[in-house]
Design an enzyme around this catalytic site. Structure first.
Site, short mmCIF file in Angstrom:
data_model
loop_
_atom_site.label_atom_id
_atom_site.label_comp_id
_atom_site.label_asym_id
_atom_site.label_seq_id
_atom_site.Cartn_x
_atom_site.Cartn_y
_atom_site.Cartn_z
N HIS A 46 28.34 17.11 17.46
CA HIS A 46 27.31 18.08 17.84
C HIS A 46 27.20 19.17 16.78
O HIS A 46 28.22 19.58 16.19
CB HIS A 46 27.65 18.72 19.19
N GLU A 48 26.82 22.35 16.98
CA GLU A 48 27.64 23.53 17.24
C GLU A 48 29.09 23.31 16.84
O GLU A 48 29.72 24.16 16.21
CB GLU A 48 27.61 23.91 18.73
N CYS A 76 25.68 22.25 25.41
CA CYS A 76 26.19 21.43 26.52
C CYS A 76 27.53 22.01 26.96
O CYS A 76 28.04 22.97 26.37
CB CYS A 76 26.35 19.98 26.06
N CYS A 79 30.20 21.97 24.12
CA CYS A 79 29.96 22.99 23.10
C CYS A 79 30.18 24.39 23.66
O CYS A 79 30.71 25.26 22.96
CB CYS A 79 28.57 22.84 22.52
#
Length: 159
Positions: A46, A48, A76, A79
């Site tokens: 991801h 992040e 999410c 994260c």
């Protein structure tokens, strides 16, 4: 947010879901990330998380106090946990994520009282632009799959 959008466009160029992130310290970008789940075949790819890892390396510390995260999509749960654990001061995000958002759309991890860190969170920044990047990406994917199915049907019929 414009730099996070630029990172999202890098992901899109690689056929990744167009999500980008940057981390800022004292007005300067210290880390960047964009979605790389397909490219790296990693659930951890991801934007992040990649930006947080890069910022930790740059600061030589897992504590990112004094730093702010800008990301094109609402984080999410995974994260959000990393944001809290890394002690980022603030999170600014673009589009809301009604399927997996953990900053208010599905749940709000940042508001859990018993957690030891609560960053400032603000969503909806450049929401139209960031949302349109995602909408266009998924339209293209659906169109591509439809064409592939159609081509498969033609070849099965001997055409």
């Amino acid at each position: 947010m414009s730099e996070a959008i630029n990172e999202a466009k890098k992901a899109q160029a690689l056929d990744e879901v167009p999500i980008g992130a940057v981390i800022v310290y004292q007005g300067e970008i210290v880390a960047r990330g964009y979605n790389r789940r397909e490219l790296d075949q990693s659930a951890l790819g991801h934007a992040e998380l990649l930006a947080i890892a890069q910022a930790c390396t740059a600061k030589n510390s897992w504590r990112l106090t004094g730093m702010d995260l800008f990301v094109t999509l609402e984080p999410c749960v995974m994260c959000a946990g990393a944001i809290i654990n890394s002690r980022l001061d603030s999170v600014y995000f673009g589009a809301f994520d009604p399927k997996a958002g953990a900053a208010g759309s599905v749940t709000n991890v940042f508001a859990l009282e018993k957690l030891n860190h609560h960053p400032h969170v603000q969503g909806g920044i450049c929401a139209e632009e960031t949302g349109q990047l995602l909408t266009n990406f998924f339209k293209t994917i659906r169109k591509r799959k439809k064409m592939q199915r159609k081509a498969g049907n033609l070849s099965q019929n001997g055409l």
